[in-house]
Write a protein that holds these residues in place. Sequence first.
Motif, short mmCIF file in Angstrom:
data_model
loop_
_atom_site.label_atom_id
_atom_site.label_comp_id
_atom_site.label_asym_id
_atom_site.label_seq_id
_atom_site.Cartn_x
_atom_site.Cartn_y
_atom_site.Cartn_z
N ARG A 118 0.88 -1.34 -0.07
CA ARG A 118 -0.01 0.12 -0.05
C ARG A 118 0.75 1.35 -0.24
O ARG A 118 1.64 1.44 0.79
N CYS A 119 0.62 2.07 -0.81
CA CYS A 119 1.32 3.29 -1.01
C CYS A 119 0.92 4.18 0.25
O CYS A 119 -0.12 4.70 0.58
N ALA A 120 1.95 4.66 0.85
CA ALA A 120 1.82 5.35 2.36
C ALA A 120 1.28 6.77 2.01
O ALA A 120 0.99 7.55 2.62
N ILE A 121 1.51 7.22 0.64
CA ILE A 121 1.03 8.76 0.27
C ILE A 121 -0.27 8.78 0.01
O ILE A 121 -0.97 9.57 0.51
N CYS A 122 -0.87 7.92 -0.92
CA CYS A 122 -2.34 7.81 -1.65
C CYS A 122 -3.19 6.81 -1.21
O CYS A 122 -4.25 6.69 -1.74
N GLU A 123 -2.54 5.68 -0.41
CA GLU A 123 -3.32 4.36 0.03
C GLU A 123 -3.51 3.58 -1.25
O GLU A 123 -4.32 2.65 -1.19
N ARG A 124 -2.91 3.68 -2.45
CA ARG A 124 -3.47 2.73 -3.49
C ARG A 124 -2.59 1.36 -3.12
O ARG A 124 -1.72 1.43 -2.61
N VAL A 125 -3.24 0.27 -3.60
CA VAL A 125 -2.75 -1.19 -3.07
C VAL A 125 -2.19 -1.76 -4.51
O VAL A 125 -3.12 -1.74 -5.52
N TYR A 126 -1.10 -2.29 -4.31
CA TYR A 126 -0.42 -3.22 -5.53
C TYR A 126 -0.01 -4.47 -4.74
O TYR A 126 0.02 -4.77 -3.71
N CYS A 127 -0.08 -5.38 -5.82
CA CYS A 127 0.31 -6.75 -5.64
C CYS A 127 1.77 -7.21 -5.48
O CYS A 127 2.12 -8.18 -4.99
N SER A 128 2.43 -6.12 -5.93
CA SER A 128 3.98 -6.45 -5.85
C SER A 128 4.77 -5.34 -5.34
O SER A 128 4.20 -4.29 -5.77
N ARG A 129 5.94 -5.33 -4.96
CA ARG A 129 6.81 -4.17 -4.49
C ARG A 129 7.33 -3.34 -5.62
O ARG A 129 7.19 -2.37 -5.70
N ASN A 130 7.56 -4.11 -6.78
CA ASN A 130 7.88 -3.41 -8.05
C ASN A 130 6.77 -2.54 -8.55
O ASN A 130 7.03 -1.39 -8.84
N SER A 131 5.42 -3.08 -8.49
CA SER A 131 4.48 -2.26 -8.96
C SER A 131 4.39 -1.13 -8.26
O SER A 131 4.17 0.38 -8.71
N LEU A 132 4.32 -1.22 -7.03
CA LEU A 132 4.28 0.01 -5.95
C LEU A 132 5.36 1.15 -6.15
O LEU A 132 5.37 2.25 -6.34
N MET A 133 6.64 0.64 -6.39
CA MET A 133 7.67 1.20 -6.58
C MET A 133 7.75 2.30 -7.61
O MET A 133 8.01 3.31 -7.96
N THR A 134 7.10 1.53 -8.84
CA THR A 134 6.85 2.25 -10.15
C THR A 134 6.01 3.27 -10.06
O THR A 134 6.15 4.24 -10.32
#
Length: 78
Positions: A33-49
């Motif tokens: 989960r993005c700490a800034i906007c709370e969007r959720v991703y299934c992988s760390r790579n997707s979140l970091m992108t």
Amino acid sequence: MFTCVACKKVLCSKASLKRHVADKHASRHEEYRCAICERVYCSRNSLMTHIYTYHKTQRPPAAADYYHHTTPPTDVKF
């Protein structure tokens, strides 16, 4: 060169292979989960992108604060 044993994709580095396997072949038992906007991703790579693309100027002070790594409820299907 490194080849994925699951799909035979050829990657140029061990790190790329590890990321590929995690993104494409690993079972989804965690969420990022993005700490800034709370969007959720299934992988760390997707979140970091996502963070790099949308929050370049809004980064939290510590790298560990970029995301919250949690295990989703068992009734959630990916």
